[in-house]
Design a protein around this motif. Structure first.
Motif, short mmCIF file in Angstrom:
data_model
loop_
_atom_site.label_atom_id
_atom_site.label_comp_id
_atom_site.label_asym_id
_atom_site.label_seq_id
_atom_site.Cartn_x
_atom_site.Cartn_y
_atom_site.Cartn_z
N MET A 1 -7.30 2.69 10.63
CA MET A 1 -5.97 3.22 10.42
C MET A 1 -5.27 2.30 9.46
N SER A 2 -4.66 2.86 8.47
CA SER A 2 -3.87 2.06 7.55
C SER A 2 -2.62 2.83 7.19
N SER A 3 -1.65 2.11 6.67
CA SER A 3 -0.40 2.75 6.27
C SER A 3 -0.61 3.75 5.14
N ASP A 4 -1.69 3.60 4.40
CA ASP A 4 -1.95 4.49 3.28
C ASP A 4 -2.72 5.75 3.68
N ASP A 5 -3.47 5.69 4.78
CA ASP A 5 -4.30 6.80 5.22
C ASP A 5 -3.66 7.46 6.45
N GLN A 6 -3.04 8.61 6.24
CA GLN A 6 -2.36 9.29 7.32
C GLN A 6 -2.99 10.65 7.62
N THR A 7 -4.25 10.82 7.29
CA THR A 7 -4.90 12.10 7.50
C THR A 7 -5.02 12.45 8.98
N TRP A 8 -4.94 11.45 9.85
CA TRP A 8 -5.07 11.67 11.29
C TRP A 8 -3.76 12.09 11.94
N VAL A 9 -2.63 12.01 11.22
CA VAL A 9 -1.32 12.35 11.79
C VAL A 9 -1.27 13.86 12.03
N PRO A 10 -1.05 14.28 13.26
CA PRO A 10 -1.06 15.72 13.57
C PRO A 10 0.20 16.42 13.11
N GLU A 11 0.10 17.73 12.97
CA GLU A 11 1.25 18.53 12.58
C GLU A 11 2.37 18.46 13.62
N ALA A 12 2.03 18.15 14.86
CA ALA A 12 3.02 18.05 15.93
C ALA A 12 3.98 16.87 15.74
N CYS A 13 3.64 15.95 14.87
CA CYS A 13 4.50 14.80 14.61
C CYS A 13 5.70 15.24 13.78
N THR A 14 6.89 14.97 14.29
CA THR A 14 8.11 15.38 13.58
C THR A 14 8.73 14.24 12.78
N LEU A 15 8.10 13.07 12.77
CA LEU A 15 8.62 11.97 11.97
C LEU A 15 8.47 12.34 10.50
N PRO A 16 9.53 12.22 9.72
CA PRO A 16 9.42 12.55 8.29
C PRO A 16 8.31 11.73 7.61
N SER A 17 7.59 12.38 6.74
CA SER A 17 6.44 11.74 6.07
C SER A 17 6.80 10.41 5.43
N VAL A 18 7.96 10.31 4.85
CA VAL A 18 8.38 9.08 4.17
C VAL A 18 8.53 7.91 5.16
N GLU A 26 4.98 -0.96 11.89
CA GLU A 26 5.52 -1.52 13.13
C GLU A 26 4.43 -1.66 14.20
N PHE A 27 3.58 -0.64 14.32
CA PHE A 27 2.46 -0.75 15.26
C PHE A 27 1.51 -1.86 14.82
N ASP A 28 1.21 -1.92 13.53
CA ASP A 28 0.33 -2.98 13.03
C ASP A 28 0.88 -4.36 13.37
N ASP A 29 2.19 -4.53 13.21
CA ASP A 29 2.81 -5.82 13.51
C ASP A 29 2.71 -6.14 15.00
N LEU A 30 2.94 -5.14 15.85
CA LEU A 30 2.81 -5.34 17.29
C LEU A 30 1.39 -5.76 17.65
N PHE A 31 0.41 -5.08 17.07
CA PHE A 31 -0.99 -5.41 17.34
C PHE A 31 -1.32 -6.83 16.88
N LEU A 100 -5.26 5.01 16.57
CA LEU A 100 -4.49 3.89 17.10
C LEU A 100 -5.42 2.79 17.62
N ALA A 101 -6.47 3.18 18.33
CA ALA A 101 -7.42 2.20 18.86
C ALA A 101 -8.10 1.44 17.73
N GLN A 102 -8.47 2.15 16.69
CA GLN A 102 -9.12 1.51 15.55
C GLN A 102 -8.17 0.53 14.87
N GLY A 103 -6.91 0.94 14.68
CA GLY A 103 -5.93 0.05 14.05
C GLY A 103 -5.66 -1.17 14.90
N ALA A 104 -5.57 -0.96 16.21
CA ALA A 104 -5.33 -2.09 17.12
C ALA A 104 -6.50 -3.07 17.08
#
Length: 110
Positions: A1-18, A26-31, A100-104
């Protein structure tokens, strides 16, 4: 998982793409700063053990993530030694949990 590769983000996610790269960062930093251990309890259930000092950050981040990706169930249980964060998803979103598991795993501190 990287900030540049978002192909795994589902359509159900309502967070704006930007805003997605920022959330991933933020998740990367937490990990990187707090993750001590990761366990895959089932295909739909992941458990992270975090440094207890990260509780406020973990709660804030998971609350915001739940608001845009309602398929996540986050459960946080803390004590003086460790903070347990369980992440569960429906079977239809196992690929998101996999990412998420891969990024962690890639950022976990020793």
């Amino acid at each position: 998982m990287s900030s540049d590769d978002q192909t795994w983000v589902p359509e159900a996610c309502t967070l704006p793409s930007v805003q997605r790269p920022l959330r991933l960062a933020e998740f990367d930093d937490l990990f990187t700063t707090a993750l001590r251990e990761q366990q895959r309890l089932s295909p739909t259930h992941l458990r992270w053990r975090l440094d207890p000092s990260a509780e406020a950050t973990a709660r804030d981040l998971t609350d915001r993530e739940s608001s845009c990706c309602s398929f996540f169930t986050f459960t946080i249980i803390g004590d003086t030694d460790t903070l347990r964060l369980d992440v569960q998803v429906p079977a239809a979103h196992v690929d998101v949990l996999d990412a998420l598991a891969q990024g962690a795993a890639a950022r976990m501190t020793a």
